[in-house]
Design an enzyme around this catalytic site. Structure first.
Site, PDB file in Angstrom:
ATOM      1  NE  ARG A 101      -3.867   0.603   1.870  1.00  0.00           N
ATOM      2  CZ  ARG A 101      -5.079   0.585   2.407  1.00  0.00           C
ATOM      3  NH1 ARG A 101      -5.301   1.173   3.564  1.00  0.00           N
ATOM      4  NH2 ARG A 101      -6.074  -0.005   1.796  1.00  0.00           N
ATOM      5  CG  HIS A 128      -8.246   0.091  -3.020  1.00  0.00           C
ATOM      6  ND1 HIS A 128      -7.512  -1.048  -2.732  1.00  0.00           N
ATOM      7  CD2 HIS A 128      -8.878   0.423  -1.861  1.00  0.00           C
ATOM      8  CE1 HIS A 128      -7.690  -1.363  -1.455  1.00  0.00           C
ATOM      9  NE2 HIS A 128      -8.502  -0.491  -0.909  1.00  0.00           N
ATOM     10  CD  GLN A 131     -12.783  -1.774  -1.215  1.00  0.00           C
ATOM     11  OE1 GLN A 131     -11.970  -1.768  -0.299  1.00  0.00           O
ATOM     12  NE2 GLN A 131     -14.032  -2.209  -1.042  1.00  0.00           N
ATOM     13  CG  ASP A 215     -13.510   6.295  -1.181  1.00  0.00           C
ATOM     14  OD1 ASP A 215     -13.488   6.194   0.058  1.00  0.00           O
ATOM     15  OD2 ASP A 215     -12.487   6.177  -1.901  1.00  0.00           O
ATOM     16  CB  CYS A 255     -13.931   1.232  -0.325  1.00  0.00           C
ATOM     17  SG  CYS A 255     -13.506   2.972  -0.140  1.00  0.00           S
ATOM     18  NE  ARG A 283     -10.088  -5.383  -0.035  1.00  0.00           N
ATOM     19  CZ  ARG A 283      -9.359  -4.402   0.511  1.00  0.00           C
ATOM     20  NH1 ARG A 283      -9.938  -3.375   1.078  1.00  0.00           N
ATOM     21  NH2 ARG A 283      -8.033  -4.430   0.446  1.00  0.00           N
TER      22      ARG A 283
HETATM   23  N1   CP Z   1     -11.217  -0.353   2.190  1.00  0.00           N
HETATM   24  C1   CP Z   1      -9.948  -0.434   2.646  1.00  0.00           C
HETATM   25  O1   CP Z   1      -8.978  -0.646   1.906  1.00  0.00           O
HETATM   26  O2   CP Z   1      -9.849  -0.299   3.998  1.00  0.00           O
HETATM   27  P1   CP Z   1      -8.491  -0.049   4.806  1.00  0.00           P
HETATM   28  O3   CP Z   1      -7.951   1.284   4.386  1.00  0.00           O
HETATM   29  O4   CP Z   1      -8.897  -0.069   6.253  1.00  0.00           O
HETATM   30  O5   CP Z   1      -7.525  -1.144   4.477  1.00  0.00           O
HETATM   31  N1  NVA Z   2      -9.919   6.646  -1.500  1.00  0.00           N
HETATM   32  C1  NVA Z   2      -9.555   6.185  -0.167  1.00  0.00           C
HETATM   33  C2  NVA Z   2      -9.782   4.709  -0.041  1.00  0.00           C
HETATM   34  C3  NVA Z   2      -9.472   4.135   1.308  1.00  0.00           C
HETATM   35  C4  NVA Z   2      -9.645   2.648   1.364  1.00  0.00           C
HETATM   36  C5  NVA Z   2      -8.113   6.562   0.129  1.00  0.00           C
HETATM   37  O1  NVA Z   2      -7.263   6.413  -0.744  1.00  0.00           O
HETATM   38  O2  NVA Z   2      -7.851   7.011   1.250  1.00  0.00           O
END
Ligand code: CP
Ligand code: NVA
Length: 296
Positions: A101, A128, A131, A215, A255, A283
């Protein structure tokens, strides 16, 4: 798919996407029945916080008979303590897969270039894809993809939106994006998904929707513009008045994490059409399917 990377939702074709969803459904029906990754290890690099991504990957690896190692931002300082390529090369000598990430999408691309083991994008500023895979499993369960339910994403044309656009293309599901002017999806993604309609009016976009998705207005790394975004996105809140324009049996998706009272109201996210916890659970199943396909 053995040995493949999963950096973008565009990395899988429709046959592979359907196989992954089938596998995810089977793994969901018998969550302790598959030990395909016995003895395998997944390194998980995090430059940003996480609840679902960390817990679902770690739990998934354990359920499949393997193990996962959490590497926090402080452990690695990707690209600062050590170059992205050196991190990838070293991990490849020890583990069987890498999930990362990151902020800049180029970092997952760099990890994949330097690694001999599969690299999975656990969220970048651009995409993502895990997701989106879990979300299409959720849409399939509730609406059936063969029915071509209309998916409407309301809010920022962000990483989650981008990966949903790519999988909507893959699964041939109609999609509309409702966003304020200036917050449209990335031009390259728009060009790649010409069938996705971009609309600046949330009511027009949501009208007749089977699935309404939103989101956060400010993603991780955009905290400094959060106050400005709160003003710009105010009319894009998913509340009962907006949901009233969707089909009566429309589902609501997010998400998570959610900023309740901003992009979504309590009444909607806690309402009868909300499937947000199904998304979170999926997930686990969708990523187990992915891990088995790439590392099994
Ligand atoms: N939706 C998602 O990726 O959640 P987290 O940021 O908690 O991993
Ligand atoms: N768009 C959000 C998604 C989190 C899972 C971010 O990048 O923070």
């Amino acid at each position: 798919m053995k040995g493949m990377d999963f950096l973008s939702a565009a990395d899988i074709n429709s046959q592979q996407a359907e196989l992954l969803l089938d596998s995810a459904m089977r793994l969901k029906a018998d969550r302790h029945g598959c030990q395909a990754l016995a003895g395998r290890v997944l390194a998980m690099i995090f430059e940003k916080p996480s609840l679902r991504t960390r817990v679902s990957f770690e739990t998934g690896m354990v359920q499949l008979g393997g193990h996962a190692i959490y590497l926090s931002p402080n452990d690695i300082s990707l690209g600062k303590r050590e170059s992205v390529g050196d991190v990838a090369g070293n991990l490849s000598r020890m583990v069987d897969g890498i999930m990362a990430r990151v902020f800049e999408h180029e970092k997952v691309v760099g990890l994949a270039a330097g690694a001999d083991v599969p690299v999975i994008n656990g969220l970048s500023d651009l995409e993502h894809p895990c997701q989106a895979l879990a979300d299409f499993q959720t849409i399939a369960e509730h609406k059936g993809l063969a029915n071509r339910p209309t998916l409407v994403f309301v809010g920022d044309g962000n990483n989650v939106c981008h990966s949903l656009m790519l999988l909507a293309r893959t699964f041939d599901v109609p999609m509309r994006v409702a966003c304020p002017v200036g917050f449209e999806p990335d031009p390259a993604l728009r060009a790649a998904c010409p069938a996705v309609e971009i609309i600046n009016d949330p009511v027009a976009a949501v009208t007749g929707a089977d699935v309404v998705y939103t989101d956060v207005w400010a993603s991780m790394g955009q905290e400094e513009s959060a106050a400005h975004r709160k003003q710009v996105f105010a009319s894009f809140q998913v509340n009962e008045a907006l949901m009233a324009h969707a089909k009566p049996d429309a589902i609501f998706m997010h998400c998570l994490p959610a900023h309740r009272g901003d992009e979504v109201t309590d009444a909607v996210i806690d309402g009868p059409g909300s499937v947000v916890l199904d998304e979170a659970e999926n997930r686990l199943h969708a990523q187990k399917a992915l891990l088995v396909a790439l590392m099994g």
